[in-house]
Design an enzyme around this catalytic site. Structure first.
Site, PDB file in Angstrom:
ATOM      1  N   GLU A  12     -23.607   8.484   1.166  1.00 32.09           N
ATOM      2  CA  GLU A  12     -24.470   8.268  -0.002  1.00 32.09           C
ATOM      3  C   GLU A  12     -25.056   6.859  -0.049  1.00 32.09           C
ATOM      4  OE1 GLU A  12     -22.431  11.390  -3.130  1.00 32.09           O
ATOM      5  OE2 GLU A  12     -21.431   9.495  -2.753  1.00 32.09           O
ATOM      6  N   GLY A  80     -23.027  19.193  -7.827  1.00 30.47           N
ATOM      7  CA  GLY A  80     -23.163  20.641  -7.920  1.00 30.47           C
ATOM      8  C   GLY A  80     -24.022  20.997  -9.128  1.00 30.47           C
ATOM      9  N   MET A 175     -18.060  13.927  -9.595  1.00 30.18           N
ATOM     10  CA  MET A 175     -16.711  13.394  -9.761  1.00 30.18           C
ATOM     11  C   MET A 175     -16.637  11.906 -10.099  1.00 30.18           C
ATOM     12  SD  MET A 175     -14.929  15.609  -6.657  1.00 30.18           S
ATOM     13  CE  MET A 175     -13.294  14.981  -6.964  1.00 30.18           C
ATOM     14  N   GLU A 176     -17.773  11.254 -10.330  1.00 28.25           N
ATOM     15  CA  GLU A 176     -17.731   9.802 -10.583  1.00 28.25           C
ATOM     16  C   GLU A 176     -18.590   9.320 -11.746  1.00 28.25           C
ATOM     17  OE1 GLU A 176     -18.805  10.979  -7.498  1.00 28.25           O
ATOM     18  OE2 GLU A 176     -16.845  10.925  -6.504  1.00 28.25           O
ATOM     19  N   ASP A 199     -24.981  21.701  -3.832  1.00 30.73           N
ATOM     20  CA  ASP A 199     -24.371  23.038  -3.947  1.00 30.73           C
ATOM     21  C   ASP A 199     -24.532  23.519  -5.386  1.00 30.73           C
ATOM     22  OD1 ASP A 199     -22.037  20.799  -4.045  1.00 30.73           O
ATOM     23  OD2 ASP A 199     -21.690  22.356  -5.553  1.00 30.73           O
TER      24      ASP A 199
HETATM   25  N1  SAH Z   1     -13.486  16.137   1.486  1.00 30.96           N
HETATM   26  C1  SAH Z   1     -14.810  16.030   0.888  1.00 30.96           C
HETATM   27  C2  SAH Z   1     -14.637  15.793  -0.591  1.00 30.96           C
HETATM   28  C3  SAH Z   1     -15.952  15.650  -1.313  1.00 30.96           C
HETATM   29  S1  SAH Z   1     -15.722  15.779  -3.024  1.00 30.96           S
HETATM   30  C4  SAH Z   1     -15.547  14.881   1.580  1.00 30.96           C
HETATM   31  O1  SAH Z   1     -14.927  13.863   1.869  1.00 30.96           O
HETATM   32  O2  SAH Z   1     -16.770  14.993   1.810  1.00 30.96           O
HETATM   33  C5  SAH Z   1     -17.394  16.056  -3.504  1.00 30.96           C
HETATM   34  C6  SAH Z   1     -18.225  14.828  -3.714  1.00 30.96           C
HETATM   35  O3  SAH Z   1     -19.560  15.231  -3.989  1.00 30.96           O
HETATM   36  C7  SAH Z   1     -17.792  14.019  -4.932  1.00 30.96           C
HETATM   37  O4  SAH Z   1     -18.054  12.653  -4.710  1.00 30.96           O
HETATM   38  C8  SAH Z   1     -18.653  14.589  -6.079  1.00 30.96           C
HETATM   39  O5  SAH Z   1     -19.156  13.572  -6.908  1.00 30.96           O
HETATM   40  C9  SAH Z   1     -19.807  15.318  -5.389  1.00 30.96           C
HETATM   41  N2  SAH Z   1     -19.929  16.769  -5.661  1.00 30.96           N
HETATM   42  C10 SAH Z   1     -20.842  17.556  -5.038  1.00 30.96           C
HETATM   43  N3  SAH Z   1     -20.721  18.840  -5.436  1.00 30.96           N
HETATM   44  C11 SAH Z   1     -19.714  18.891  -6.331  1.00 30.96           C
HETATM   45  C12 SAH Z   1     -19.105  19.945  -7.073  1.00 30.96           C
HETATM   46  N4  SAH Z   1     -19.502  21.208  -6.941  1.00 30.96           N
HETATM   47  N5  SAH Z   1     -18.083  19.636  -7.901  1.00 30.96           N
HETATM   48  C13 SAH Z   1     -17.659  18.359  -8.016  1.00 30.96           C
HETATM   49  N6  SAH Z   1     -18.185  17.323  -7.329  1.00 30.96           N
HETATM   50  C14 SAH Z   1     -19.209  17.568  -6.485  1.00 30.96           C
END
Ligand code: SAH
Length: 231
Positions: A12, A80, A175-176, A199
């Site tokens: 990002e 998402g 998530m942030e 997604d």
């Molecule tokens: N193991 C994965 C974890 C990613 S978590 C990796 O290292 O790529 C997902 C990240 O994308 C988080 O930072 C969140 O902010 C974002 N994100 C994208 N789609 C999401 C969803 N459906 N739910 C929650 N966070 C999502």
């Protein structure tokens, strides 16, 4: 003015970092804060990868404010979609942010309400929103603005998505963002969250995320780079 830019993951921030003229770097809490300028803007930029989740994001924001004296914070990343009209690859701009996983409802509180705080809904800065809207429409993308719901979980279960949609009516979940918003609110620092959709936060979102998050991160980074020139 000094602008802090936070992305949770390497993907990002990497495209923004590539375009930066980095003059210094400092490691705090294991995070690399990159100081410099971007394109022809006169603003100072501090770019950092916070790590994933609300605690990492909040701590990183506080360091940006305390040690790097940022005047504004922009959170860039992927998310998402919750709003049905918003598709993978689209850009979303925050109007405000909430923490969908904060829950003391067993004690009679509304879900998402952070007990004993004066608010649990953190409004984004009007000027930063306007700049983001202009940049998004200038490159020919549809402008989606609205609430962003954050929590420490990757949302992929349709029932979980439905609950979040019903309770908070957000445009997207991630998530942030709300943790950064929360930290900025307490410090009285303006912020905005810019997210590109990776997604749909329901069935198949794990597969879609893996397939599209890199591309979405590039799109979101492009918005940030254009924004810096306009702020
Ligand atoms: N193991 C994965 C974890 C990613 S978590 C990796 O290292 O790529 C997902 C990240 O994308 C988080 O930072 C969140 O902010 C974002 N994100 C994208 N789609 C999401 C969803 N459906 N739910 C929650 N966070 C999502």
């Amino acid at each position: 003015m000094t602008i802090g830019i936070i992305g949770a993951m390497e993907e990002e921030i990497t495209n923004i970092l590539n375009d930066m003229n980095v003059v210094a770097a400092k490691n705090v809490l294991g995070l690399d804060f990159h100081l410099g300028t971007l394109n022809n803007s006169s603003h100072n930029i501090v770019l950092v990868r916070s790590g994933i989740g609300k605690v990492n994001a909040a701590l990183c924001t506080q360091v940006l404010i305390d040690l790097f004296a940022v005047d504004a914070v922009i959170n860039v990343g992927v998310a998402g979609a919750i709003d049905k009209n918003i598709k993978i690859g689209d850009i979303v701009i925050s109007t405000d942010a909430v923490q969908h996983d904060f829950d003391t409802s067993a004690l009679g509180d509304e879900p998402g309400v952070i007990s004993r705080m004066d608010t649990s809904v953190f409004p984004a800065d009007a000027h930063l929103i306007e700049v983001a809207k202009k940049v998004v429409s200038d490159i020919g993308f549809p402008v989606y603005e609205g609430r962003i719901a954050s929590g420490d979980q990757f949302v992929s279960d349709p029932a979980v998505k439905e609950r979040i949609a019903k309770l908070f009516d957000p445009v997207c979940c991630e998530m942030e963002g709300a943790a950064i918003a929360h930290a900025c609110y307490l410090n009285k620092i303006p912020f905005v969250i810019i997210r590109a959709i990776s997604d749909n936060a329901a069935e198949g979102s794990d597969v879609n995320y893996e397939r599209f998050f890199r591309e979405a991160a590039v799109t979101a980074g492009r918005i940030i780079k254009n924004m810096i020139a306009e702020i």
